[in-house]
Scaffold this active site. Structure first.
Site, PDB file in Angstrom:
ATOM      1  N   TYR A  33       0.842  -1.192   0.000  1.00  0.00           N
ATOM      2  CA  TYR A  33       0.000   0.000   0.000  1.00  0.00           C
ATOM      3  C   TYR A  33       0.874   1.237   0.000  1.00  0.00           C
ATOM      4  CZ  TYR A  33       0.651   0.739   5.074  1.00  0.00           C
ATOM      5  OH  TYR A  33       1.171   0.967   6.311  1.00  0.00           O
ATOM      6  N   CYS A  34       0.290   2.323  -0.505  1.00  0.00           N
ATOM      7  CA  CYS A  34       0.951   3.621  -0.530  1.00  0.00           C
ATOM      8  C   CYS A  34      -0.133   4.673  -0.331  1.00  0.00           C
ATOM      9  CB  CYS A  34       1.745   3.818  -1.813  1.00  0.00           C
ATOM     10  SG  CYS A  34       0.773   3.623  -3.313  1.00  0.00           S
ATOM     11  N   THR A  35       0.167   5.918  -0.618  1.00  0.00           N
ATOM     12  CA  THR A  35      -0.803   6.980  -0.345  1.00  0.00           C
ATOM     13  C   THR A  35      -1.953   6.985  -1.345  1.00  0.00           C
ATOM     14  OG1 THR A  35       0.947   8.295   0.647  1.00  0.00           O
ATOM     15  CG2 THR A  35      -1.073   9.449   0.075  1.00  0.00           C
ATOM     16  N   CYS A  56       2.588   2.004  -5.486  1.00  0.00           N
ATOM     17  CA  CYS A  56       2.251   0.571  -5.458  1.00  0.00           C
ATOM     18  C   CYS A  56       2.234  -0.026  -6.851  1.00  0.00           C
ATOM     19  CB  CYS A  56       0.882   0.353  -4.824  1.00  0.00           C
ATOM     20  SG  CYS A  56       0.828   0.738  -3.103  1.00  0.00           S
ATOM     21  N   ILE A  71      -4.127   4.424   0.566  1.00  0.00           N
ATOM     22  CA  ILE A  71      -4.809   4.690   1.840  1.00  0.00           C
ATOM     23  C   ILE A  71      -5.740   5.887   1.743  1.00  0.00           C
ATOM     24  CG2 ILE A  71      -3.155   3.531   3.339  1.00  0.00           C
ATOM     25  CD1 ILE A  71      -1.874   6.192   3.911  1.00  0.00           C
TER      26      ILE A  71
END
Length: 118
Positions: free
Chosen positions: A76-78, A83, A115
């Site tokens: 996961y990333c922002t 990703c 996220i």
């Protein structure tokens, strides 16, 4: 394409409950230190990167490979962009590099929209 399987938040959360999974935080270490997932079953991994260009080097380390052996790999990333690149790199390595193929990774997944959408 090589990118990881996109999972909606509810499916991603279900995968995080599984003991045969690892969750890689693809954000930089500063972002990871501010706030992160605490998976109920999976092992959380912070590659401690300052920038995403460090991910390939981290992925090639023998100790990293051992963390991924026999696991489902969740990333996961922002917002989902990092990703995309990170999961594509791992899937490409699984296909093209024997030592990574031999790890028996059970799948590469990413949180749809990062996220921000979770």
């Amino acid at each position: 394409t090589y990118t990881g399987t996109h999972l909606e938040p509810t499916d991603y959360h279900d995968k995080m409950k599984q003991n045969d999974a690892v969750v890689i935080d693809v954000r930089n270490h500063y972002e990871a230190a501010i706030g992160r997932f605490q998976p109920p079953g999976a092992k959380w991994i912070d590659p401690k990167m300052r920038k995403s260009t460090e991910f390939p080097v981290w992925l090639d380390k023998p100790e990293t490979k051992e963390l991924l052996r026999g696991k489902q790999v969740l990333m996961y990333c922002t917002g989902g962009v990092r990703c995309e690149r990170a999961s594509a790199l791992l899937k490409k390595k699984i296909e093209e590099e024997d030592d990574v193929k031999d790890l028996g990774i059970k799948g590469v997944y990413q949180l749809q929209g990062g996220i921000d959408k979770y």
